[in-house]
Design a protein around this motif. Structure first.
Motif, short mmCIF file in Angstrom:
data_model
loop_
_atom_site.label_atom_id
_atom_site.label_comp_id
_atom_site.label_asym_id
_atom_site.label_seq_id
_atom_site.Cartn_x
_atom_site.Cartn_y
_atom_site.Cartn_z
N MET A 54 0.83 -1.20 0.00
CA MET A 54 0.00 0.00 0.00
C MET A 54 0.87 1.26 0.00
N TRP A 55 1.93 1.26 0.80
CA TRP A 55 2.84 2.41 0.82
C TRP A 55 3.50 2.60 -0.54
N ALA A 56 3.84 1.49 -1.20
CA ALA A 56 4.44 1.58 -2.54
C ALA A 56 3.46 2.24 -3.51
N LEU A 57 2.18 1.86 -3.42
CA LEU A 57 1.17 2.47 -4.28
C LEU A 57 0.99 3.96 -3.98
N VAL A 58 0.99 4.30 -2.72
CA VAL A 58 0.85 5.71 -2.32
C VAL A 58 2.02 6.52 -2.86
N ILE A 59 3.23 6.00 -2.71
CA ILE A 59 4.42 6.72 -3.17
C ILE A 59 4.40 6.86 -4.69
N GLU A 60 4.02 5.80 -5.38
CA GLU A 60 3.94 5.86 -6.84
C GLU A 60 2.91 6.90 -7.29
N HIS A 61 1.77 6.92 -6.63
CA HIS A 61 0.72 7.88 -6.96
C HIS A 61 1.21 9.31 -6.69
N LEU A 62 1.84 9.50 -5.57
CA LEU A 62 2.37 10.82 -5.21
C LEU A 62 3.40 11.29 -6.25
N ALA A 63 4.25 10.39 -6.69
CA ALA A 63 5.25 10.74 -7.70
C ALA A 63 4.58 11.19 -9.00
N LYS A 64 3.50 10.51 -9.38
CA LYS A 64 2.80 10.90 -10.61
C LYS A 64 2.13 12.26 -10.47
N VAL A 65 1.57 12.54 -9.30
CA VAL A 65 0.94 13.84 -9.07
C VAL A 65 1.98 14.95 -9.10
N ILE A 66 3.13 14.70 -8.47
CA ILE A 66 4.20 15.70 -8.47
C ILE A 66 4.72 15.92 -9.89
N GLU A 67 4.89 14.85 -10.63
CA GLU A 67 5.36 14.96 -12.01
C GLU A 67 4.38 15.79 -12.85
N ALA A 68 3.09 15.52 -12.69
CA ALA A 68 2.09 16.27 -13.44
C ALA A 68 2.11 17.75 -13.05
N ALA A 69 2.27 18.02 -11.77
CA ALA A 69 2.33 19.41 -11.31
C ALA A 69 3.56 20.12 -11.86
N LEU A 70 4.68 19.44 -11.88
CA LEU A 70 5.90 20.04 -12.41
C LEU A 70 5.79 20.31 -13.91
N LEU A 71 5.16 19.39 -14.62
CA LEU A 71 4.97 19.61 -16.06
C LEU A 71 4.07 20.79 -16.31
#
Length: 67
Positions: free
Chosen positions: A27-44
């Motif tokens: 579950m933590w791995a999924l949360v971290i992966e999701h967070l990384a995608k949100v941050i990536e989208a925000a940076l883009l």
């Protein structure tokens, strides 16, 4: 109390605890992966140098969906 029953329940408890730890780690791995995608989208979006407006709009929609 029968010692066999005690041993069996202790083993079951250890197995259940291990399974819970594995599930928590996944579950933590999924949360971290999701967070990384949100941050990536925000940076883009912040960078504003998406190849085209359509992909930038998709990134904005992805961020808004998370809010």
């Amino acid at each position: 109390m029968n010692s066999d029953n005690l041993r069996g329940s202790r083993t079951e408890l250890v197995i259940e605890t291990c399974c819970n730890l594995v599930v928590q780690a996944l579950m933590w791995a999924l949360v971290i992966e999701h967070l990384a995608k949100v941050i990536e989208a925000a940076l883009l979006c912040a960078k504003g140098s998406s190849p085209n407006i359509e992909s930038r709009d998709k990134n904005v929609e992805a961020i808004n969906a998370q809010i």
